[in-house]
Design a protein around this motif. Structure first.
Motif, PDB file in Angstrom:
ATOM      1  N   LEU A  20      10.421   0.404  -9.336  1.00 32.96           N
ATOM      2  CA  LEU A  20       9.718   1.290  -8.422  1.00 32.96           C
ATOM      3  C   LEU A  20      10.548   1.489  -7.164  1.00 32.96           C
ATOM      4  N   ASP A  21      10.895   2.723  -6.874  1.00 30.24           N
ATOM      5  CA  ASP A  21      11.558   3.103  -5.629  1.00 30.24           C
ATOM      6  C   ASP A  21      10.605   4.065  -4.933  1.00 30.24           C
ATOM      7  N   LEU A  22       9.859   3.546  -3.970  1.00 27.44           N
ATOM      8  CA  LEU A  22       8.738   4.249  -3.371  1.00 27.44           C
ATOM      9  C   LEU A  22       9.085   4.784  -1.984  1.00 27.44           C
ATOM     10  N   PHE A  23       8.733   6.043  -1.745  1.00 33.99           N
ATOM     11  CA  PHE A  23       8.882   6.643  -0.421  1.00 33.99           C
ATOM     12  C   PHE A  23       7.502   7.105   0.034  1.00 33.99           C
ATOM     13  N   ILE A  24       7.099   6.653   1.234  1.00 36.17           N
ATOM     14  CA  ILE A  24       5.785   6.980   1.773  1.00 36.17           C
ATOM     15  C   ILE A  24       5.950   7.847   3.013  1.00 36.17           C
ATOM     16  N   PHE A  25       5.468   9.065   2.950  1.00 28.65           N
ATOM     17  CA  PHE A  25       5.433   9.902   4.141  1.00 28.65           C
ATOM     18  C   PHE A  25       4.172   9.545   4.932  1.00 28.65           C
ATOM     19  N   GLY A  26       4.373   8.870   6.063  1.00 26.39           N
ATOM     20  CA  GLY A  26       3.254   8.470   6.901  1.00 26.39           C
ATOM     21  C   GLY A  26       2.850   7.035   6.668  1.00 26.39           C
ATOM     22  N   GLU A  33      -0.390  -0.805   4.143  1.00 27.82           N
ATOM     23  CA  GLU A  33      -0.992  -1.644   3.104  1.00 27.82           C
ATOM     24  C   GLU A  33      -0.396  -1.318   1.729  1.00 27.82           C
ATOM     25  N   ILE A  34      -0.146  -0.038   1.475  1.00 36.82           N
ATOM     26  CA  ILE A  34       0.491   0.352   0.213  1.00 36.82           C
ATOM     27  C   ILE A  34       1.905  -0.203   0.150  1.00 36.82           C
ATOM     28  N   ALA A  35       2.631  -0.115   1.259  1.00 35.72           N
ATOM     29  CA  ALA A  35       4.001  -0.635   1.302  1.00 35.72           C
ATOM     30  C   ALA A  35       4.034  -2.133   1.029  1.00 35.72           C
ATOM     31  N   LYS A  36       3.117  -2.865   1.630  1.00 39.44           N
ATOM     32  CA  LYS A  36       3.058  -4.309   1.395  1.00 39.44           C
ATOM     33  C   LYS A  36       2.746  -4.613  -0.067  1.00 39.44           C
ATOM     34  N   ALA A  37       1.830  -3.860  -0.647  1.00 40.99           N
ATOM     35  CA  ALA A  37       1.473  -4.068  -2.045  1.00 40.99           C
ATOM     36  C   ALA A  37       2.663  -3.805  -2.954  1.00 40.99           C
ATOM     37  N   LEU A  87       6.478   8.961  -4.971  1.00 40.76           N
ATOM     38  CA  LEU A  87       6.321   9.562  -3.653  1.00 40.76           C
ATOM     39  C   LEU A  87       4.846   9.546  -3.270  1.00 40.76           C
ATOM     40  N   ILE A  88       4.536   9.043  -2.079  1.00 42.46           N
ATOM     41  CA  ILE A  88       3.161   9.060  -1.571  1.00 42.46           C
ATOM     42  C   ILE A  88       3.127   9.799  -0.242  1.00 42.46           C
ATOM     43  N   ILE A  89       2.157  10.695  -0.111  1.00 40.45           N
ATOM     44  CA  ILE A  89       2.003  11.466   1.115  1.00 40.45           C
ATOM     45  C   ILE A  89       0.726  11.025   1.797  1.00 40.45           C
ATOM     46  N   SER A  90       0.879  10.510   3.013  1.00 40.70           N
ATOM     47  CA  SER A  90      -0.256  10.038   3.802  1.00 40.70           C
ATOM     48  C   SER A  90      -0.198  10.656   5.197  1.00 40.70           C
ATOM     49  N   ILE A  91       0.106  11.942   5.233  1.00 38.25           N
ATOM     50  CA  ILE A  91       0.169  12.693   6.492  1.00 38.25           C
ATOM     51  C   ILE A  91      -0.825  13.842   6.399  1.00 38.25           C
ATOM     52  N   ALA A  92      -1.640  13.987   7.435  1.00 39.95           N
ATOM     53  CA  ALA A  92      -2.650  15.042   7.426  1.00 39.95           C
ATOM     54  C   ALA A  92      -2.013  16.405   7.658  1.00 39.95           C
ATOM     55  N   PRO A  93      -2.522  17.421   6.999  1.00 41.94           N
ATOM     56  CA  PRO A  93      -2.063  18.784   7.276  1.00 41.94           C
ATOM     57  C   PRO A  93      -2.659  19.273   8.586  1.00 41.94           C
ATOM     58  N   ASP A  94      -2.192  20.421   9.027  1.00 43.80           N
ATOM     59  CA  ASP A  94      -2.778  21.069  10.199  1.00 43.80           C
ATOM     60  C   ASP A  94      -2.899  22.556   9.918  1.00 43.80           C
ATOM     61  N   ALA A  95      -3.146  23.321  10.944  1.00 48.12           N
ATOM     62  CA  ALA A  95      -3.363  24.756  10.755  1.00 48.12           C
ATOM     63  C   ALA A  95      -2.134  25.454  10.185  1.00 48.12           C
ATOM     64  N   ARG A 205     -17.548   4.205   2.070  1.00 51.32           N
ATOM     65  CA  ARG A 205     -16.470   3.562   2.805  1.00 51.32           C
ATOM     66  C   ARG A 205     -15.439   3.045   1.818  1.00 51.32           C
ATOM     67  N   ILE A 206     -14.259   2.689   2.334  1.00 49.95           N
ATOM     68  CA  ILE A 206     -13.238   2.089   1.473  1.00 49.95           C
ATOM     69  C   ILE A 206     -12.366   1.145   2.297  1.00 49.95           C
ATOM     70  N   HIS A 207     -12.234  -0.081   1.811  1.00 50.92           N
ATOM     71  CA  HIS A 207     -11.353  -1.055   2.458  1.00 50.92           C
ATOM     72  C   HIS A 207      -9.906  -0.675   2.154  1.00 50.92           C
ATOM     73  N   VAL A 208      -9.048  -0.825   3.138  1.00 52.66           N
ATOM     74  CA  VAL A 208      -7.658  -0.390   2.990  1.00 52.66           C
ATOM     75  C   VAL A 208      -6.951  -1.115   1.847  1.00 52.66           C
ATOM     76  N   ALA A 209      -7.352  -2.346   1.549  1.00 49.97           N
ATOM     77  CA  ALA A 209      -6.742  -3.072   0.429  1.00 49.97           C
ATOM     78  C   ALA A 209      -7.037  -2.390  -0.894  1.00 49.97           C
ATOM     79  N   ASP A 210      -8.201  -1.770  -1.021  1.00 50.91           N
ATOM     80  CA  ASP A 210      -8.529  -1.064  -2.258  1.00 50.91           C
ATOM     81  C   ASP A 210      -7.805   0.275  -2.351  1.00 50.91           C
ATOM     82  N   ILE A 211      -7.456   0.867  -1.227  1.00 51.11           N
ATOM     83  CA  ILE A 211      -6.595   2.059  -1.273  1.00 51.11           C
ATOM     84  C   ILE A 211      -5.256   1.681  -1.872  1.00 51.11           C
ATOM     85  N   ALA A 212      -4.696   0.573  -1.394  1.00 51.41           N
ATOM     86  CA  ALA A 212      -3.410   0.117  -1.917  1.00 51.41           C
ATOM     87  C   ALA A 212      -3.503  -0.237  -3.391  1.00 51.41           C
ATOM     88  N   GLY A 213      -4.576  -0.920  -3.770  1.00 50.87           N
ATOM     89  CA  GLY A 213      -4.739  -1.301  -5.172  1.00 50.87           C
ATOM     90  C   GLY A 213      -4.845  -0.107  -6.086  1.00 50.87           C
TER      91      GLY A 213
END
Length: 308
Positions: A20-26, A33-37, A87-95, A205-213
């Protein structure tokens, strides 16, 4: 930990020569938490931050850091993306649209030879108001707020790109995110917690650890599709505050009628949408939530002092 386990095996099998070679935008609250996982699985991890003062922090947790706020280290990012498999995108869009696609659409489409999977972190806000009914991934999206409308447009844009380049795209629709440093205990401690009462109001709701999982499960098998990443139990927000106060041994804040509450425009917009979101689809893949409801999460955070 069990949130990496799917049917008794790890999400990706290094014995088969996969890496796995992972790149996270944001790399923010969820991205860290995803990076740590991913790092626990001996993955290579790189990612972006908007702020120079966070570059050192990313490096300290094993993330190769890049600056990106729509511009930034574009040449360096483009070079790094050549070996990225996920590739994971965790950046919000805008107008103006999605900042990653605006800056790097052609690079992602034509200069990422190793890319096998894309993950996009979205929001259950795209469903809009369903008057308290249950919704799932097949439900009609009718977003109300500008930010949710922008999210749905961004989902469509990423789906268009993924279809063009024939890569699986997992869109993860997240509910209200909490975890260490961002939770009701913190709000009670600093005096910002409120118990706003509105009849028949529910929030997931969602705990951040479950997002990573969930992200690791989907990335591990290169699974695409729409997935609600949320807890089992949508609940009235005042119940969450009351339960946390009981664990802390403090008096909960007084109840305030919704019509009398002083709230920001954004906060009030959340109360204008009522729905209960099902997570059955990702559970059908074998994912077991660490924190399926707020009580289990609050018990763990308070007992182990993981809330700070």
């Amino acid at each position: 930990m069990r949130w990496f386990a799917v049917n008794g095996s790890l999400p990706w099998d290094q014995s088969k020569g996969t890496e796995l070679d992972l790149f996270i935008f944001g790399v923010g609250f969820s991205g860290i938490e995803i990076a740590k996982a991913a790092s626990t699985q001996s993955a290579k991890v790189a990612g972006t931050t908007r702020k120079k003062d966070k570059v050192e922090r990313l490096g300290s947790i094993g993330v190769e850091p890049f600056l990106f706020d729509g511009t930034g280290d574009l040449d360096l990012i483009q070079k790094r993306l050549k070996t990225v498999t996920h590739l994971i995108i965790s950046i919000a869009p805008d107008a103006d649209g999605d900042p990653v696609l605006n800056a790097l659409n052609d690079v992602i489409a034509g200069d990422m030879p190793a890319l096998g999977w894309i993950g996009y972190l979205s929001t259950v806000g795209v469903y809009g108001d369903h008057h308290g009914a249950w919704v799932n991934e097949e439900s009609v999206c009718k977003p109300v707020s500008a930010r949710s409308i922008e999210r749905l447009k961004a989902e469509d844009a990423w789906q268009g790109l993924a279809t063009d380049i024939r890569k699986p795209l997992a869109i993860m629709r997240l509910s209200g995110i909490y975890g260490p440093g961002r939770n009701t205990f913190v709000n009670l401690a600093d005096g910002s917690a409120k118990r706003i009462i509105k009849a028949r109001q529910y929030f997931n709701r969602i705990h951040v650890a479950d997002i990573a999982g969930a992200a690791m499960l989907l990335a591990g098998d290169n699974i695409g599709g729409l997935f609600n990443v949320t807890d089992d139990e949508p609940a009235p927000p005042q119940d969450v505050v009351t339960y946390a106060a009981k664990l802390m041994g403090v008096n909960p804040p007084p109840e305030i009628a919704y019509d009398d509450a002083v709230m920001s425009e954004m906060a009030r917009s959340f109360y204008g949408e009522v729905k209960r979101v099902s997570n059955a689809k990702i559970k059908d893949l074998g994912y077991e939530f660490l924190f399926p409801n707020y009580r289990i999460a609050q018990n763990e955070m308070w007992q182990n002092q993981h809330w700070k």
